[in-house]
Motif scaffolding. Structure first.
Motif, PDB file in Angstrom:
ATOM      1  N   ARG A   1     -41.695 -22.805  -5.311  1.00  0.00           N
ATOM      2  CA  ARG A   1     -42.823 -21.882  -5.245  1.00  0.00           C
ATOM      3  C   ARG A   1     -42.708 -20.835  -6.353  1.00  0.00           C
ATOM      4  NH1 ARG A   1     -45.565 -22.529  -0.487  1.00  0.00           N
ATOM      5  NH2 ARG A   1     -44.390 -23.470   1.253  1.00  0.00           N
ATOM      6  N   LEU A   2     -43.842 -20.340  -6.773  1.00  0.00           N
ATOM      7  CA  LEU A   2     -43.886 -19.246  -7.738  1.00  0.00           C
ATOM      8  C   LEU A   2     -43.749 -17.913  -7.015  1.00  0.00           C
ATOM      9  CD1 LEU A   2     -46.738 -20.691  -9.954  1.00  0.00           C
ATOM     10  CD2 LEU A   2     -44.286 -20.626 -10.495  1.00  0.00           C
ATOM     11  N   SER A   3     -43.715 -16.826  -7.762  1.00  0.00           N
ATOM     12  CA  SER A   3     -43.489 -15.513  -7.150  1.00  0.00           C
ATOM     13  C   SER A   3     -44.600 -15.113  -6.179  1.00  0.00           C
ATOM     14  CB  SER A   3     -43.340 -14.451  -8.236  1.00  0.00           C
ATOM     15  OG  SER A   3     -44.485 -14.444  -9.086  1.00  0.00           O
ATOM     16  N   ASP A   4     -45.805 -15.679  -6.362  1.00  0.00           N
ATOM     17  CA  ASP A   4     -46.904 -15.372  -5.434  1.00  0.00           C
ATOM     18  C   ASP A   4     -46.938 -16.302  -4.226  1.00  0.00           C
ATOM     19  OD1 ASP A   4     -47.782 -17.746  -6.511  1.00  0.00           O
ATOM     20  OD2 ASP A   4     -49.575 -16.927  -7.458  1.00  0.00           O
ATOM     21  N   GLY A   5     -45.934 -17.173  -4.121  1.00  0.00           N
ATOM     22  CA  GLY A   5     -45.840 -18.077  -2.976  1.00  0.00           C
ATOM     23  C   GLY A   5     -46.534 -19.413  -3.164  1.00  0.00           C
TER      24      GLY A   5
ATOM     25  N   SER B   1     -37.930 -29.596 -14.570  1.00  0.00           N
ATOM     26  CA  SER B   1     -37.416 -28.488 -15.385  1.00  0.00           C
ATOM     27  C   SER B   1     -38.471 -27.977 -16.358  1.00  0.00           C
ATOM     28  CB  SER B   1     -36.167 -28.937 -16.158  1.00  0.00           C
ATOM     29  OG  SER B   1     -35.079 -29.111 -15.284  1.00  0.00           O
ATOM     30  N   ARG B   2     -39.204 -28.896 -17.008  1.00  0.00           N
ATOM     31  CA  ARG B   2     -40.252 -28.464 -17.937  1.00  0.00           C
ATOM     32  C   ARG B   2     -41.395 -27.770 -17.203  1.00  0.00           C
ATOM     33  NH1 ARG B   2     -39.186 -33.189 -20.677  1.00  0.00           N
ATOM     34  NH2 ARG B   2     -40.935 -34.299 -19.717  1.00  0.00           N
ATOM     35  N   ALA B   3     -41.709 -28.258 -16.016  1.00  0.00           N
ATOM     36  CA  ALA B   3     -42.773 -27.631 -15.226  1.00  0.00           C
ATOM     37  C   ALA B   3     -42.389 -26.193 -14.869  1.00  0.00           C
ATOM     38  CB  ALA B   3     -43.038 -28.445 -13.963  1.00  0.00           C
ATOM     39  N   ILE B   4     -41.160 -25.997 -14.405  1.00  0.00           N
ATOM     40  CA  ILE B   4     -40.704 -24.640 -14.074  1.00  0.00           C
ATOM     41  C   ILE B   4     -40.727 -23.756 -15.317  1.00  0.00           C
ATOM     42  CG2 ILE B   4     -38.721 -23.262 -13.322  1.00  0.00           C
ATOM     43  CD1 ILE B   4     -37.926 -25.628 -11.517  1.00  0.00           C
ATOM     44  N   ASP B   5     -40.187 -24.292 -16.421  1.00  0.00           N
ATOM     45  CA  ASP B   5     -40.150 -23.536 -17.668  1.00  0.00           C
ATOM     46  C   ASP B   5     -41.554 -23.117 -18.106  1.00  0.00           C
ATOM     47  OD1 ASP B   5     -38.495 -22.716 -20.103  1.00  0.00           O
ATOM     48  OD2 ASP B   5     -39.989 -24.021 -21.046  1.00  0.00           O
ATOM     49  N   SER B   6     -42.512 -24.042 -18.001  1.00  0.00           N
ATOM     50  CA  SER B   6     -43.893 -23.759 -18.392  1.00  0.00           C
ATOM     51  C   SER B   6     -44.507 -22.672 -17.511  1.00  0.00           C
ATOM     52  CB  SER B   6     -44.723 -25.047 -18.308  1.00  0.00           C
ATOM     53  OG  SER B   6     -46.065 -24.803 -18.632  1.00  0.00           O
ATOM     54  N   GLU B   7     -44.324 -22.792 -16.206  1.00  0.00           N
ATOM     55  CA  GLU B   7     -44.906 -21.807 -15.283  1.00  0.00           C
ATOM     56  C   GLU B   7     -44.291 -20.421 -15.469  1.00  0.00           C
ATOM     57  OE1 GLU B   7     -47.437 -22.165 -13.264  1.00  0.00           O
ATOM     58  OE2 GLU B   7     -47.747 -24.302 -13.689  1.00  0.00           O
ATOM     59  N   LEU B   8     -42.989 -20.364 -15.691  1.00  0.00           N
ATOM     60  CA  LEU B   8     -42.334 -19.070 -15.878  1.00  0.00           C
ATOM     61  C   LEU B   8     -42.794 -18.404 -17.174  1.00  0.00           C
ATOM     62  CD1 LEU B   8     -38.668 -19.780 -14.676  1.00  0.00           C
ATOM     63  CD2 LEU B   8     -40.591 -18.808 -13.392  1.00  0.00           C
ATOM     64  N   LYS B   9     -42.966 -19.203 -18.229  1.00  0.00           N
ATOM     65  CA  LYS B   9     -43.403 -18.631 -19.501  1.00  0.00           C
ATOM     66  C   LYS B   9     -44.843 -18.126 -19.412  1.00  0.00           C
ATOM     67  CE  LYS B   9     -40.147 -20.680 -22.670  1.00  0.00           C
ATOM     68  NZ  LYS B   9     -39.610 -21.942 -23.116  1.00  0.00           N
TER      69      LYS B   9
ATOM     70  N   ILE C   1     -34.833 -19.192  -2.214  1.00  0.00           N
ATOM     71  CA  ILE C   1     -33.711 -19.059  -3.148  1.00  0.00           C
ATOM     72  C   ILE C   1     -34.250 -18.879  -4.563  1.00  0.00           C
ATOM     73  CG2 ILE C   1     -31.607 -20.156  -4.007  1.00  0.00           C
ATOM     74  CD1 ILE C   1     -31.879 -22.084  -1.517  1.00  0.00           C
ATOM     75  N   PRO C   2     -33.841 -17.828  -5.291  1.00  0.00           N
ATOM     76  CA  PRO C   2     -34.263 -17.691  -6.689  1.00  0.00           C
ATOM     77  C   PRO C   2     -33.552 -18.732  -7.561  1.00  0.00           C
ATOM     78  CG  PRO C   2     -32.718 -15.938  -6.124  1.00  0.00           C
ATOM     79  CD  PRO C   2     -32.992 -16.705  -4.853  1.00  0.00           C
ATOM     80  N   VAL C   3     -34.332 -19.519  -8.302  1.00  0.00           N
ATOM     81  CA  VAL C   3     -33.756 -20.594  -9.118  1.00  0.00           C
ATOM     82  C   VAL C   3     -34.427 -20.640 -10.491  1.00  0.00           C
ATOM     83  CG1 VAL C   3     -33.092 -22.075  -7.164  1.00  0.00           C
ATOM     84  CG2 VAL C   3     -35.366 -22.327  -8.209  1.00  0.00           C
ATOM     85  N   ALA C   4     -33.720 -21.227 -11.433  1.00  0.00           N
ATOM     86  CA  ALA C   4     -34.250 -21.491 -12.769  1.00  0.00           C
ATOM     87  C   ALA C   4     -33.459 -22.651 -13.353  1.00  0.00           C
ATOM     88  CB  ALA C   4     -34.114 -20.258 -13.670  1.00  0.00           C
ATOM     89  N   PRO C   5     -34.029 -23.395 -14.301  1.00  0.00           N
ATOM     90  CA  PRO C   5     -33.285 -24.513 -14.900  1.00  0.00           C
ATOM     91  C   PRO C   5     -32.063 -24.026 -15.689  1.00  0.00           C
ATOM     92  CG  PRO C   5     -35.647 -24.718 -15.311  1.00  0.00           C
ATOM     93  CD  PRO C   5     -35.424 -23.342 -14.766  1.00  0.00           C
ATOM     94  N   ALA C   6     -31.023 -24.860 -15.720  1.00  0.00           N
ATOM     95  CA  ALA C   6     -29.821 -24.579 -16.502  1.00  0.00           C
ATOM     96  C   ALA C   6     -29.242 -25.898 -17.007  1.00  0.00           C
ATOM     97  CB  ALA C   6     -28.778 -23.840 -15.655  1.00  0.00           C
ATOM     98  N   ALA C   7     -28.615 -25.849 -18.173  1.00  0.00           N
ATOM     99  CA  ALA C   7     -28.010 -27.051 -18.766  1.00  0.00           C
ATOM    100  C   ALA C   7     -27.020 -27.659 -17.783  1.00  0.00           C
ATOM    101  CB  ALA C   7     -27.322 -26.703 -20.072  1.00  0.00           C
ATOM    102  N   HIS C   8     -27.074 -28.981 -17.665  1.00  0.00           N
ATOM    103  CA  HIS C   8     -26.339 -29.623 -16.574  1.00  0.00           C
ATOM    104  C   HIS C   8     -25.567 -30.873 -16.988  1.00  0.00           C
ATOM    105  CE1 HIS C   8     -25.451 -30.890 -12.507  1.00  0.00           C
ATOM    106  NE2 HIS C   8     -26.178 -32.000 -12.617  1.00  0.00           N
ATOM    107  N   TYR C   9     -26.181 -31.769 -17.781  1.00  0.00           N
ATOM    108  CA  TYR C   9     -25.575 -33.093 -17.982  1.00  0.00           C
ATOM    109  C   TYR C   9     -25.994 -33.677 -19.331  1.00  0.00           C
ATOM    110  CZ  TYR C   9     -24.053 -37.861 -16.871  1.00  0.00           C
ATOM    111  OH  TYR C   9     -23.417 -39.077 -16.894  1.00  0.00           O
ATOM    112  N   PHE C  10     -25.023 -34.343 -19.997  1.00  0.00           N
ATOM    113  CA  PHE C  10     -25.290 -35.040 -21.256  1.00  0.00           C
ATOM    114  C   PHE C  10     -25.577 -36.515 -20.971  1.00  0.00           C
ATOM    115  CE2 PHE C  10     -24.081 -31.273 -23.246  1.00  0.00           C
ATOM    116  CZ  PHE C  10     -24.240 -31.383 -24.620  1.00  0.00           C
ATOM    117  N   CYS C  11     -26.801 -36.941 -21.258  1.00  0.00           N
ATOM    118  CA  CYS C  11     -27.150 -38.355 -21.080  1.00  0.00           C
ATOM    119  C   CYS C  11     -26.558 -39.207 -22.197  1.00  0.00           C
ATOM    120  CB  CYS C  11     -28.662 -38.530 -21.051  1.00  0.00           C
ATOM    121  SG  CYS C  11     -29.459 -37.620 -19.709  1.00  0.00           S
TER     122      CYS C  11
END
Length: 533
Positions: A272-276, A296-304, A346-356
């Motif tokens: 959810r976004l900050s407005d729920g 991750s891209r969706a979250i990044d786009s919405e936050l920006k 829970i407050p969350v944001a994307p973070a580097a995780h794994y090398f494909c």
């Protein structure tokens, strides 16, 4: 000092310990790890191991999910072989003592009685797990088996500096063609003494390199050591541009983060976004359970769009008893932050995780370098393609290491050349290192800003210029000072950061975990192939 073994394992996660257990049947094994034995990515893995073991599931469905999540860049034959090996090798982990969560605790542990959860990108419930600490449970079983094995010696708090290859030996009796590995130079980090570990076969199982990003979900040890050593020795790296960002890392203003398992969304939690309001339904048919790169891209786009730093993962509609039973570790970590996730989002944001990507290898871990195996995140086997499907990482490490440990080449006799001692330099310029050591933090900022979830060729070129200068500075210090763990790690991080950026510049399209704003679409005609450097 020179140690002589049949097999040298560098790294102590699932891949390293599985290989050690397998080859211990044929000879003496040294396991070298730069921290404690359980300080590795495997021990941090929360979710589980993906496997088609439910009667309603199939190998074909798991193969297709993996191929689609990898943006159609994975190797179907590799995918099929790894996935079809999953049930047998999960049974192997059970036999070793891994305590998986059961459907019915009243019955014995067996494949048919394993509880299965759902994660992003999957079309079936197929994740075998041990509450929310699957990796830790696997490590407990593997460590117990290794410690009681008389053919396995464990060397903690030692970091491999370089693989021993033709680059080190004196070829005064004639040239030795090709590139072969005869072990490694290893630094004992407590007294800064360098030893030689000679071995017929060497296994790199050093994990990934997410520490080149800030923030990231990985333990401090994941500095790309194996990838960097293989590259310095002449091994090829593949698909290094595909760095997966986990969509739901805990966010706090201090920057310290930890993973919030994808299984939480599998059990019904929503973003959810900050407005729920929810938003994932606008990006993918699978919504909150879309593949990780898309979420991750969706979250990044919405936050920006909103100028915000985090969104929320809301699990409050999931029954609290179910949450507390399945996610006790996450509950404990969140409570330490003052959050009760049964009632609070829970407050969350994307973070580097794994090398494909990683060191180019076969499914058996065979590399360009003779006598050198790789397995796990350090390797690029062709399973993940451009983006990893959730819970396929432990599976790949397990299958690759098991196959590597039973490969016929393990029994070959090896002729060793005369291996010179490590060139000791007594001086270590502390004042200069204080200045240069800041490059570690600078690299994290550069990679996060210029080679993160969204990239542009202009910023990638800028990053490359900065990183090459940083590498030259670090390498010059490394060449003229006494060797130290922090220096080796920082050198390795610079090598891998440059490899990521160069690979990203080579791929002029967007695919999987690599999104290029200059070229936002797939270009199958020109780029449906691996990036090899």
């Amino acid at each position: 000092m020179t140690y002589e073994y049949d097999y040298l394992v560098i790294g102590s996660g699932i891949a390293g310990l599985i290989y050690a257990l397998q080859v211990s049947k044929y000879g003496k094994v040294a396991v070298v790890t730069k921290s404690s034995l359980n300080d590795c990515n495997t021990d941090h893995a929360q979710g589980g191991i993906a496997a088609a073991i439910d009667p309603k599931d199939s190998f074909a469905a798991h193969i297709e999910d993996t191929y689609q999540a990898g943006a159609e860049l994975g190797k179907r034959q590799v995918i099929a072989e790894i996935i079809s090996s999953a049930p047998q090798l999960i049974q192997y982990l059970i036999d070793l003592g891994t305590d998986f969560t059961l459907r019915d605790p009243a019955y014995d542990i067996c494949l048919e009685n394993l509880s299965l959860t759902m994660e992003g990108g999957h079309t079936r419930r197929r994740i075998a797990y041990a509450a929310d600490s699957t990796g830790h449970q696997i490590m407990e079983a593997l460590i117990a088996q290794c410690r009681k094995n008389p053919n396995i010696d464990i060397f903690e708090y030692r970091i491999a500096i370089d693989l021993i290859t033709q680059h080190h030996i004196v070829q005064d009796e004639g040239f030795v063609p090709g590139i072969s590995c005869w072990g490694a130079y290893v630094l004992e980090t407590k007294d800064n003494k360098v030893d030689i570990f000679k071995a017929r076969k060497t296994m790199l199982a050093t994990g990934g390199a997410a520490q080149i990003y800030s923030p990231n979900t990985n333990p401090k040890v994941t500095t790309g050591d194996g990838m960097a050593m293989a590259r310095l020795a002449g091994g090829r790296l593949a698909n290094m541009e595909f760095v997966q960002f986990h969509p739901t890392a805990f966010w706090n203003p201090d920057g310290e983060t930890f993973l919030i398992s994808e299984s939480l969304r599998g059990e019904g939690a929503v973003l959810r976004l900050s407005d729920g309001s929810t938003f994932m339904e606008n990006y993918h048919l699978q919504g909150n359970l879309a593949p990780r790169d898309i979420v991750s891209r969706a979250i990044d786009s919405e936050l920006k769009k909103r100028g915000e730093k985090f969104c929320y993962l809301d699990a409050t509609k999931v029954p609290s008893e179910q949450l507390l039973k399945h996610f006790p570790s996450i509950n404990s970590m969140l409570k330490a932050q003052g959050i009760d996730f049964t009632v609070d989002p829970i407050p969350v944001a994307p973070a580097a995780h794994y090398f494909c990507g990683g060191v180019l290898s076969t499914i058996e871990g065979i590399t360009d370098i003779h006598n050198l195996f790789v397995a796990g995140e350090v390797a690029c086997s062709g399973l993940h393609g451009a983006n990893r499907l959730a819970s396929n990482s432990l599976l790949e490490a397990l299958v690759m290491a098991y196959k590597a440990g039973n490969h016929p080449s393990n029994w070959e006799e090896v002729q060793f050349p005369r291996i010179p001692e490590w060139k000791v330099i007594a001086e270590f310029n502390e004042n200069e290192w204080v200045v240069i050591s800041h490059n570690r933090e600078i690299m994290g900022t550069i990679m996060q800003g210029y080679a993160g979830i969204r990239r542009s060729r202009r910023l990638l070129n800028y990053a490359l210029s900065r990183l090459e200068n940083i590498y030259n500075e670090i390498n010059n210090f490394y060449q003229h000072n006494a060797v130290r763990k922090e220096v080796v790690e920082t050198r390795n991080m610079a090598i891998i950061a440059i490899a990521v950026v160069r690979s990203a510049l080579m791929r002029k399209e967007s695919r999987g975990a690599h999104f290029l704003v200059d070229n936002p679409c797939h270009d199958d005609e020109h780029y449906k192939h691996d990036t090899i450097i």
